[in-house]
Design a protein around this motif. Structure first.
Motif, PDB file in Angstrom:
ATOM      1  N   GLU A 106      18.251  15.441 -33.610  1.00  9.09           N
ATOM      2  CA  GLU A 106      17.447  15.094 -32.417  1.00  9.09           C
ATOM      3  C   GLU A 106      16.545  16.265 -32.070  1.00  9.09           C
ATOM      4  OE1 GLU A 106      19.440  14.142 -28.658  1.00  9.09           O
ATOM      5  OE2 GLU A 106      20.891  13.007 -29.855  1.00  9.09           O
ATOM      6  N   ILE A 107      15.262  16.004 -31.841  1.00 11.17           N
ATOM      7  CA  ILE A 107      14.365  17.093 -31.426  1.00 11.17           C
ATOM      8  C   ILE A 107      13.744  16.723 -30.082  1.00 11.17           C
ATOM      9  CG2 ILE A 107      12.357  18.511 -32.022  1.00 11.17           C
ATOM     10  CD1 ILE A 107      12.800  17.798 -34.962  1.00 11.17           C
ATOM     11  N   HIS A 108      13.947  17.573 -29.079  1.00 13.86           N
ATOM     12  CA  HIS A 108      13.354  17.343 -27.759  1.00 13.86           C
ATOM     13  C   HIS A 108      12.237  18.349 -27.532  1.00 13.86           C
ATOM     14  CE1 HIS A 108      16.581  14.595 -26.579  1.00 13.86           C
ATOM     15  NE2 HIS A 108      17.361  15.393 -27.285  1.00 13.86           N
ATOM     16  N   CYS A 109      10.983  17.892 -27.668  1.00 12.22           N
ATOM     17  CA  CYS A 109       9.854  18.789 -27.408  1.00 12.22           C
ATOM     18  C   CYS A 109       9.611  18.870 -25.904  1.00 12.22           C
ATOM     19  CB  CYS A 109       8.617  18.294 -28.157  1.00 12.22           C
ATOM     20  SG  CYS A 109       8.775  18.589 -29.937  1.00 12.22           S
ATOM     21  N   HIS A 110       8.652  19.670 -25.496  1.00 13.20           N
ATOM     22  CA  HIS A 110       8.325  19.856 -24.073  1.00 13.20           C
ATOM     23  C   HIS A 110       9.554  20.272 -23.272  1.00 13.20           C
ATOM     24  CE1 HIS A 110       4.309  18.131 -24.300  1.00 13.20           C
ATOM     25  NE2 HIS A 110       4.786  17.091 -24.946  1.00 13.20           N
ATOM     26  N   THR A 111      10.503  20.947 -23.898  1.00 16.00           N
ATOM     27  CA  THR A 111      11.727  21.313 -23.175  1.00 16.00           C
ATOM     28  C   THR A 111      11.979  22.811 -23.319  1.00 16.00           C
ATOM     29  OG1 THR A 111      12.589  19.141 -23.798  1.00 16.00           O
ATOM     30  CG2 THR A 111      14.180  20.718 -22.881  1.00 16.00           C
ATOM     31  N   ARG A 112      11.728  23.525 -22.252  1.00 20.24           N
ATOM     32  CA  ARG A 112      11.918  24.987 -22.300  1.00 20.24           C
ATOM     33  C   ARG A 112      13.299  25.328 -21.749  1.00 20.24           C
ATOM     34  NH1 ARG A 112       9.026  30.084 -21.777  1.00 20.24           N
ATOM     35  NH2 ARG A 112       6.987  29.113 -21.810  1.00 20.24           N
ATOM     36  N   ILE A 113      14.079  25.985 -22.584  1.00 20.48           N
ATOM     37  CA  ILE A 113      15.381  26.449 -22.091  1.00 20.48           C
ATOM     38  C   ILE A 113      15.104  27.626 -21.150  1.00 20.48           C
ATOM     39  CG2 ILE A 113      17.649  27.384 -22.741  1.00 20.48           C
ATOM     40  CD1 ILE A 113      17.019  24.406 -23.592  1.00 20.48           C
ATOM     41  N   GLY A 114      15.751  27.586 -19.998  1.00 18.74           N
ATOM     42  CA  GLY A 114      15.473  28.606 -18.988  1.00 18.74           C
ATOM     43  C   GLY A 114      14.590  28.045 -17.875  1.00 18.74           C
ATOM     44  N   ARG A 115      13.916  26.922 -18.158  1.00 16.42           N
ATOM     45  CA  ARG A 115      13.109  26.272 -17.120  1.00 16.42           C
ATOM     46  C   ARG A 115      13.592  24.828 -16.940  1.00 16.42           C
ATOM     47  NH1 ARG A 115       7.255  24.987 -18.928  1.00 16.42           N
ATOM     48  NH2 ARG A 115       8.465  23.370 -19.985  1.00 16.42           N
ATOM     49  N   THR A 124       9.751  39.328 -28.606  1.00 15.55           N
ATOM     50  CA  THR A 124      10.562  38.151 -28.271  1.00 15.55           C
ATOM     51  C   THR A 124      10.582  37.926 -26.756  1.00 15.55           C
ATOM     52  OG1 THR A 124      12.547  39.471 -28.032  1.00 15.55           O
ATOM     53  CG2 THR A 124      12.076  38.633 -30.227  1.00 15.55           C
ATOM     54  N   ASP A 125      11.028  36.744 -26.375  1.00 13.28           N
ATOM     55  CA  ASP A 125      11.201  36.446 -24.947  1.00 13.28           C
ATOM     56  C   ASP A 125      12.585  35.814 -24.776  1.00 13.28           C
ATOM     57  OD1 ASP A 125      11.225  35.580 -22.373  1.00 13.28           O
ATOM     58  OD2 ASP A 125       9.452  34.283 -22.529  1.00 13.28           O
ATOM     59  N   LEU A 126      13.512  36.596 -24.252  1.00 12.68           N
ATOM     60  CA  LEU A 126      14.878  36.090 -24.059  1.00 12.68           C
ATOM     61  C   LEU A 126      15.187  35.927 -22.568  1.00 12.68           C
ATOM     62  CD1 LEU A 126      16.906  38.142 -26.715  1.00 12.68           C
ATOM     63  CD2 LEU A 126      15.915  35.863 -26.923  1.00 12.68           C
ATOM     64  N   SER A 127      14.147  35.685 -21.765  1.00 15.82           N
ATOM     65  CA  SER A 127      14.357  35.623 -20.312  1.00 15.82           C
ATOM     66  C   SER A 127      15.331  34.492 -19.940  1.00 15.82           C
ATOM     67  CB  SER A 127      13.023  35.457 -19.584  1.00 15.82           C
ATOM     68  OG  SER A 127      12.310  34.390 -20.150  1.00 15.82           O
TER      69      SER A 127
END
Ligand SMILES: Cc1cc2nc3c(=O)[nH]c(=O)nc-3n(C[C@H](O)[C@H](O)[C@H](O)COP(=O)(O)OP(=O)(O)OC[C@H]3O[C@@H](n4cnc5c(N)ncnc54)[C@H](O)[C@@H]3O)c2cc1C
Length: 651
Positions: free
Chosen positions: A230-239, A422-425
């Motif tokens: 399964e691929i969920h685009c438009h999905t930012r982890i952390g937001r 990288t961005d690990l926020s």
């Protein structure tokens, strides 16, 4: 009696003993350098030889077996296999009229593209590809053992599949999707979260379309989805979803967010309008977003990414000019400023040549000092100073400048392509136990890729720093195996299997040793600029591909010598076109421990080193022509094929 032995001290004085290497199984494995060099150990030799034999579908299956991104690799892989190809390394001979030296490696990547175009995601729907890979259709020539080799995906033996446990993967780049591919095969339900509107990471939002068609990316990703990923685009982890909730809801979490933030240089005047990260610019172009560029652009960087940026700017300019007559007068100038001189630039030669053809001006051997802005705050120029050296004696990055040799380049836009961060926020919510050895880079166990947080793994550029796409694939596959072990408790052990098969009917293509490497067909510069999306490199035609493949030295095949039959006539030495064989007295050899053991095992404890001889073979020179086999009157030489593969087995 003698096995083949590599002469390690080519230039040894006649009176000094010659040091030889007694070949063991590992030595034979090392001979197949293309396969060893590939991070997923694709049997490049295998598919190149299959192409030479006209068996294209088999070639595709060999290429695709260990690599879910075979079609994309056919277009843009950095091809470590080619760098290690022995055909490009044969030492110069005295008689170049027979064999071309120095020669160039086999065009392995282009050959992969050739078979993928007919049998890969480009040409067939996912269902057909998966069926062929699973062997549900009689599409492969060869015996059952070979089928197993081609079709092995991730694990062999008494394999206990996972029980549909869900694994969260953050990031849909090649690392994340390769992990998802293998996790699905291992019995998991992988769920991939991607912040961008499209999947495939830097392949989709970094690599420009003129190198990698977007439709091909979608088709290759579709094959992975067809496995149940399964691929969920438009999905930012952390937001959109917190890291904490992923850890609560999934059996394991794999972080493959890459290094997509452009690295700033910290120059005075850098912050503000008109200065952009190169990868941000490429992303904007890939997604059709607008990023206001001026008409006089400086790109900072000397690598392939800098060229992707500069060549994309050139294409944007051409596109805008064609679209808007008003822009015609403001034709853009694109300059590429690199610390390295032309000879030192890390960009591929083809990028530099094609960049030159497209009008990119090089300013090589200069480093930026400051960006100048006018009173309105717009970029007015960039100050640069001459770079005296980029690397120190240990090849560490340590640039030194001539502070007296300065110049100012007028420009209105600066694009910086000098590394990524990288961005690990997203770790702020629920990832405090993911320790970082340096800000942005998680500590990890190099064997399992697990971080300091139990059940949280990393792979791809985030795990090893920006490298090649195929490194990300290898790392994603490794993470999948670790996650399997972690979640199911079943251990997977690598087992390298080697086979040695005598080839009684070995024959090479006529004149293969004199064929020059194919020049890869490409669009002319004018056509490229007229049609900015058009793929620059064209596919090899069948005739050219078969011919190119026939250049492969087939390093896995090697002559072996039966000392009990040898009559020391020297025929093999005389006939060898590359002078790779020598007959010497045993007494001229350095009696190393392993050589002594070999001599004693063959001739007994009291072997006479003065009265016995050995045949030495220089592996670097041997072109597997088998003329020695044909010449030998005593039938003492045979060609033997060595193959190896590493299987992952459950205990
Ligand atoms: C411009 C460019 C050109 C390149 N060209 C080549 C080439 O020709 N050949 C080659 O071999 N290699 C090339 N590379 C290198 C190669 O693309 C990378 O090594 C590879 O893509 C790394 O894969 P990855 O999966 O680790 O990360 P990425 O491909 O960077 O994928 C990471 C993904 O994670 C997503 N993500 C990040 N944060 C979050 C979040 N919080 N939530 C959800 N998703 C998130 C990102 O949007 C991205 O899609 C190139 C790299 C660049 C930048």
């Amino acid at each position: 009696m003698w096995e083949t032995a590599k002469m390690a001290l080519e230039k040894a004085l006649p009176e000094s003993p010659i040091t030889v290497e007694v070949p063991r199984a590992e030595h034979h494995k090392g001979l197949i350098s293309c396969q060893v060099a590939c991070p997923v150990h694709t049997d490049a030799r295998g598919y190149v030889r299959a192409i030479a034999e006209g068996d294209f579908e088999r070639a595709y299956l060999i290429a695709r077996g260990p690599n879910p991104f075979a079609s994309i690799c056919g277009r843009v892989c950095g091809a470590p296999c080619e760098l290690s190809c022995r055909r490009g390394k044969i030492p110069r001979t005295d008689d170049d009229s027979y064999f071309i030296t120095p020669d160039r490696p086999i065009a392995i990547r282009a050959l992969k593209r050739f078979v993928c175009e007919s049998y890969g995601a480009e040409a067939r729907p996912s269902t057909e590809i998966l069926a062929a890979l699973r062997g549900q259709e009689p599409t492969v020539a060869g015996d059952a053992e070979e089928m197993a080799f081609l079709l092995r995906h991730t694990v062999q033996g008494s394999f206990t599949p996972a029980k549909d446990e869900r694994v969260a993967i953050i990031g849909s780049g090649p690392a994340g999707l390769s992990a998802a591919h293998d996790l699905a095969l291992l019995g998991f339900k992988p769920v991939v979260f991607e912040l961008e509107p499209v999947a495939a990471g830097m392949l989709a939002v970094g690599v420009p379309e003129y190198r990698l068609p977007r439709e091909l990316i979608q088709r290759e990703v579709a094959v992975i989805e067809a496995l149940g990923v399964e691929i969920h685009c438009h999905t930012r982890i952390g937001r959109d979803i917190s890291f904490k909730s992923l850890r609560e809801q999934f059996a394991a979490v794999l972080i493959t967010v890459g290094a997509k933030r452009p690295r700033a240089l910290g120059l005075p005047g850098e912050a503000g309008p008109g200065v952009y990260g190169g990868v941000d610019f490429l992303r904007a172009v890939a997604l059709g977003e607008s990023l206001p560029l001026g008409s006089d652009i400086v790109v900072i960087g000397g690598g392939n990414v800098a060229y992707d940026v500069a060549r994309t700017v050139v294409r944007q300019a051409a596109y805008d000019a064609a679209r808007t007559a008003a822009r015609l007068s403001g034709t853009r100038r694109v300059r590429l400023v690199s610390l390295e001189t032309l000879e030192e630039m890390p960009a591929d030669t083809v990028e530099i040549i094609e960049g030159d053809e497209e009008g990119i001006e090089r300013v090589s051997g200069w480093g930026p000092i400051a960006i100048q802005r006018n009173q309105a705050g717009q970029v007015a120029g960039i100050e640069i100073k001459r770079c005296l050296r980029v690397y120190d004696e240990q090849r560490r990055f340590s640039p030194q400048f001539d502070d007296q040799d300065l110049q100012l380049l007028d420009c209105d836009t600066v694009l910086i392509a000098a590394g990524q961060a990288t961005d690990l926020s997203f770790l702020e919510d629920g990832g405090a136990d993911v320790e970082q050895f340096r800000p942005g880079w998680p500590k990890l166990d190099p064997v399992t890729l697990m971080t300091t947080a139990k059940g949280v793994f990393v792979a791809g550029d985030l795990a090893h720093g920006p490298r090649l796409l195929i490194d990300a694939v290898a790392s994603g596959k490794k993470a999948a195996r670790s996650i399997y072990q972690h979640v199911t408790g079943h251990m997977l052990h690598p087992e390298t299997l080697m086979s040695f098969v005598r080839l009684d009917h070995y024959r090479r293509e006529r004149g293969y040793e004199r064929i020059r490497r194919v020049e890869l067909p490409a669009l002319e510069a004018e056509e490229r600029l007229k049609n900015p999306q058009a793929t620059v490199e064209k596919c090899l035609g069948e005739e050219a591909a078969v011919r190119e493949a026939s250049r492969c030295l087939d390093c896995g095949v090697t002559p072996v010598f039966d000392g009990s039959r040898c009559i020391l006539c020297g025929g093999c030495v005389d006939v060898c076109p590359t002078l790779c064989l020598k007959i010497v007295s045993l007494s001229s050899l350095n009696p190393s421990q392993e050589l002594t053991a070999l001599v004693q095992s063959q001739l007994g404890e009291s072997a006479d080193w003065q009265d016995n001889s050995a045949i030495l073979k220089d592996e670097d020179r041997c072109i597997r022509c088998a003329l020695c086999v044909d010449r030998c009157p005593a039938d003492a030489i045979a060609m033997e094929r060595v193959t190896f593969r590493t299987d992952w087995r459950t205990a």
